[in-house]
Structure formats: structure tokens, C-alpha cells
Design an enzyme around this catalytic site. Structure first.
Site, PDB file in Angstrom:
ATOM      1  N   SER A  14       0.824  -1.210   0.000  1.00 57.51           N
ATOM      2  CA  SER A  14       0.000   0.000   0.000  1.00 57.51           C
ATOM      3  C   SER A  14       0.862   1.266   0.000  1.00 57.51           C
ATOM      4  CB  SER A  14      -0.897   0.021   1.238  1.00 57.51           C
ATOM      5  OG  SER A  14      -1.562   1.266   1.311  1.00 57.51           O
ATOM      6  N   LYS A  65     -14.098  -3.511   1.657  1.00 58.20           N
ATOM      7  CA  LYS A  65     -14.939  -2.314   1.515  1.00 58.20           C
ATOM      8  C   LYS A  65     -16.422  -2.614   1.775  1.00 58.20           C
ATOM      9  CE  LYS A  65     -11.830   0.064  -1.659  1.00 58.20           C
ATOM     10  NZ  LYS A  65     -11.703   0.832  -2.910  1.00 58.20           N
ATOM     11  N   ASP A 102     -13.713   7.251  -3.330  1.00 56.68           N
ATOM     12  CA  ASP A 102     -13.112   6.791  -4.592  1.00 56.68           C
ATOM     13  C   ASP A 102     -13.628   7.589  -5.795  1.00 56.68           C
ATOM     14  OD1 ASP A 102     -11.453   4.810  -3.549  1.00 56.68           O
ATOM     15  OD2 ASP A 102     -13.048   3.297  -3.589  1.00 56.68           O
ATOM     16  N   ASN A 151     -19.490  -4.830 -19.794  1.00 63.67           N
ATOM     17  CA  ASN A 151     -18.869  -5.819 -18.906  1.00 63.67           C
ATOM     18  C   ASN A 151     -18.893  -7.194 -19.560  1.00 63.67           C
ATOM     19  OD1 ASN A 151     -17.658  -6.403 -16.346  1.00 63.67           O
ATOM     20  ND2 ASN A 151     -19.541  -7.471 -15.774  1.00 63.67           N
TER      21      ASN A 151
HETATM   22  P1  ATR Z   1     -13.553  -4.855  -8.236  1.00 62.86           P
HETATM   23  O1  ATR Z   1     -13.902  -4.592  -6.809  1.00 62.86           O
HETATM   24  O2  ATR Z   1     -12.107  -4.639  -8.593  1.00 62.86           O
HETATM   25  O3  ATR Z   1     -14.471  -4.159  -9.187  1.00 62.86           O
HETATM   26  P2  ATR Z   1     -14.947  -7.280  -8.873  1.00 62.86           P
HETATM   27  O4  ATR Z   1     -16.178  -6.813  -8.206  1.00 62.86           O
HETATM   28  O5  ATR Z   1     -14.500  -8.694  -8.733  1.00 62.86           O
HETATM   29  O6  ATR Z   1     -13.692  -6.430  -8.402  1.00 62.86           O
HETATM   30  O7  ATR Z   1     -15.069  -6.928 -10.426  1.00 62.86           O
HETATM   31  C1  ATR Z   1     -14.062  -7.206 -11.352  1.00 62.86           C
HETATM   32  C2  ATR Z   1     -14.496  -6.652 -12.702  1.00 62.86           C
HETATM   33  O8  ATR Z   1     -13.465  -6.917 -13.663  1.00 62.86           O
HETATM   34  C3  ATR Z   1     -15.752  -7.289 -13.246  1.00 62.86           C
HETATM   35  O9  ATR Z   1     -16.424  -6.322 -14.041  1.00 62.86           O
HETATM   36  C4  ATR Z   1     -15.190  -8.414 -14.104  1.00 62.86           C
HETATM   37  O10 ATR Z   1     -16.068  -8.878 -15.117  1.00 62.86           O
HETATM   38  P3  ATR Z   1     -17.216  -9.973 -14.751  1.00 62.86           P
HETATM   39  O11 ATR Z   1     -18.281  -9.224 -14.023  1.00 62.86           O
HETATM   40  O12 ATR Z   1     -17.646 -10.497 -16.058  1.00 62.86           O
HETATM   41  O13 ATR Z   1     -16.530 -11.007 -13.885  1.00 62.86           O
HETATM   42  C5  ATR Z   1     -14.005  -7.721 -14.711  1.00 62.86           C
HETATM   43  N1  ATR Z   1     -12.950  -8.619 -15.196  1.00 62.86           N
HETATM   44  C6  ATR Z   1     -12.049  -9.295 -14.448  1.00 62.86           C
HETATM   45  N2  ATR Z   1     -11.200  -9.996 -15.233  1.00 62.86           N
HETATM   46  C7  ATR Z   1     -11.561  -9.751 -16.509  1.00 62.86           C
HETATM   47  C8  ATR Z   1     -11.065 -10.171 -17.789  1.00 62.86           C
HETATM   48  N3  ATR Z   1     -10.002 -10.985 -17.905  1.00 62.86           N
HETATM   49  N4  ATR Z   1     -11.674  -9.707 -18.890  1.00 62.86           N
HETATM   50  C9  ATR Z   1     -12.749  -8.875 -18.798  1.00 62.86           C
HETATM   51  N5  ATR Z   1     -13.265  -8.448 -17.632  1.00 62.86           N
HETATM   52  C10 ATR Z   1     -12.667  -8.865 -16.495  1.00 62.86           C
END
Ligand code: ATR
Length: 273
Positions: A14, A65, A102, A151
């Protein structure tokens, strides 16, 4: 001496202790701020212990969070909307106020540091997880012409858009919904970069003067920003500015003093070879 901490798991890398130490030095505030690793099943216990020791506030990061949101005795409107809390303030009576800085941090970085005017612009947000949800309300408050959330799992984006539809022109869909769309600003709120990936994006997504912003940051350009540079983005920026700006919002909430962020962003920016 007043004590503050950032709580997460993991927490070792961090940058928040450095940022808050620089803020304290700059504003002459006497405080200590440290990083605390909470066990995955022990967030609430960790907060209670630290409050009992006299700590005055906390930043909260992955993966807590949502738990901080649940733990807060009182929530600001934007924390309520975000469904997540990244800042806790211990009130004089010991109650915990939950705030989410944020989105304000992102918007300040975009508008003040990078000089963007979002009013009337076409914005595309990639991702529909917690990171995206946390910033939607402040983004919509900038009055863009449209904000489309795309998404991998389209239904999550549609649901998110429905939850915020009362705040502005927001729509959601899967990555195919990007076909034929163009944007003045694309914001990456996915975690794909952690695996060195970029969601598949159509070639013509960017207007010629488009900006691309990655909420993630790193010592080198993120995979999304490398995509942006290859596809003609006029400007790219990573999330370091957002990190410092959200910290400044937290500092102001705790101390009633707003630090200047530009020198801190400069101090944290890795030196380019
Ligand atoms: P955060 O708190 O970082 O937003 P999260 O709630 O797990 O973490 O969300 C991760 C986001 O990144 C989601 O929108 C996820 O898509 P999905 O909802 O389809 O899972 C997206 N994401 C993660 N890895 C990805 C990848 N390789 N390609 C496209 N989208 C990805």
C-alpha cells in the site's frame, strides 16, 4: 498524537502510509498513519480493537470495503450509493461514519489534474464490479451526454445501470454492446490488468481526441493503456492520481484540512527511464 490506518489483505504494497505522511508534513498535522493487515475473517474485530486503542480513522481496501459498509453506524449518501466504504471516521462518541471517496478522487483527477470537461461527453466504463459501482454517482454528477457500462458479464452491467438510472443517462451491456459505439473517454474499472489482460474491445471505439483512464496503476503502462496508445488515444492516464485524490478526501474528512495533491502525485510517480 492521533492514529490512523489503512486496513486490507494483502496490505504490504500500500502507498497510503507514504501519501498520508506527505499530507501530514505538508499541512503541519501531527498524526501517525500505518498499514494494518487484518485476517480475512477478522475485519470487524481489527477495527474494534484499533478504535479501543484510540485510532481516529481508517482507510479500507481490498477485500473489506463491503464489510466496512456493513460495519459503519452511519453512511454518507455517496457511500450508500457505492455500496462500499473506503473511509471510516471515528466520531467523538465512538460511532463509525462510513464514507466513499473513490468516485470523488477519480472525478477530481479527471477534471482538475487532467483538465477534462466531462459535460456532454460520451463515456464508456469497462467493468461492473465494486470498483465501477464506487465511482458511478460522482461521474454522472458531471453531466455526461451518456455513460455506457460494458462488462464481460452483461447482466451485471445492466443491473448496475438500472441502479443508477435516476442519476443520469446510464446504460449497460456486454462487451458486444460496444460494437458501433464511440467514446470521448474510456475508463477501465475491470481487474483484467491484474492478469495482464484487456477485455476485447472494438478497434474504432475511440474518437480522435479520446482520453483513456485506467483506475489501476503500476510502474509501467497497464495493458489497457497500452491498448489505448495503439488505438489512437489522445491521452492516457493511470489511477495514481485517483489514489492520491481519494486519500486527500479522506484526510480532509478526518482533519478538516485539504492537502495539496500535485506535489504528492509527483513524489509517487515512478521516474520514467
Ligand atoms: P472490483 O472490486 O475490482 O471491481 P470485482 O467486483 O470482482 O472487483 O469486479 C471485477 C471486474 O473486472 C468485473 O467487471 C469483471 O467482469 P465480470 O463481471 O464479467 O466477472 C471484470 N474482469 C475481471 N477480469 C476480466 C477479464 N479478464 N476480462 C474482462 N473483464 C474482467
Amino acid at each position: 498524537m492521533d492514529y490512523y490506518a489503512v486496513i486490507g489483505h494483502p496490505i504490504g504494497h500500500s502507498k497510503s502510509p507514504r501519501i498520508h505522511a506527505l499530507f501530514a508534513e505538508q499541512t503541519g498535522q501531527v498524526l501517525r498513519y500505518e498499514a494494518v493487515l487484518a485476517p480475512l475473517d477478522g475485519f470487524a474485530r481489527t477495527v474494534r480493537d484499533l478504535v479501543a486503542q484510540g485510532y481516529r480513522g481508517f482507510n479500507v481496501t481490498v477485500p473489506f470495503k463491503g464489510e466496512a459498509f456493513a460495519l459503519a453506524d452511519e453512511l454518507t449518501d455517496r457511500a450508500q450509493r457505492a455500496g462500499a466504504v473506503n473511509t471510516l471516521k471515528v466520531e467523538d462518541d465512538g460511532r463509525l461514519l462510513g464514507e466513499n471517496t473513490d468516485g470523488a478522487g477519480l472525478v477530481t483527477d479527471l477534471t482538475r489534474n487532467l483538465g477534462m470537461d466531462l459535460r456532454g461527453r460520451q463515456i464508456i466504463m469497462l467493468g461492473a464490479g465494486g470498483a465501477a459501482r464506487g465511482v458511478l454517482a460522482p461521474l454522472l454528477a458531471q453531466a455526461p451526454a451518456a455513460l455506457h457500462i460494458a462488462n464481460r458479464t452483461g447482466s451485471r452491467a445492466e443491473e448496475l445501470a438500472r441502479d443508477f438510472a435516476d442519476l443520469g443517462p446510464v446504460t449497460g451491456g456486454d462487451l458486444d454492446s460496444l460494437q458501433g459505439r464511440r467514446a470521448h473517454l474510456v475508463i477501465n474499472a475491470t481487474s483484467a490488468g491484474l492478469n495482464d489482460q484487456v477485455p476485447p474491445l472494438p478497434d474504432g471505439l475511440l474518437y480522435p481526441d479520446a482520453d483513456c483512464y485506467d483506475m489501476m496503476y503500476g510502474d509501467r503502462p497497464t495493458p489497457f493503456l497500452r491498448w489505448a496508445a495503439r488505438h489512437g488515444a489522445a491521452r492516457t492516464a493511470d489511477g495514481l492520481g485517483m489514489l492520491v485524490e481519494q486519500a486527500a478526501e479522506s484526510f480532509a474528512l478526518w482533519r478538516g484540512v485539504r492537502p495539496r495533491t500535485a506535489p504528492v502525485i509527483r513524489a509517487l510517480r515512478p521516474v520514467q527511464p
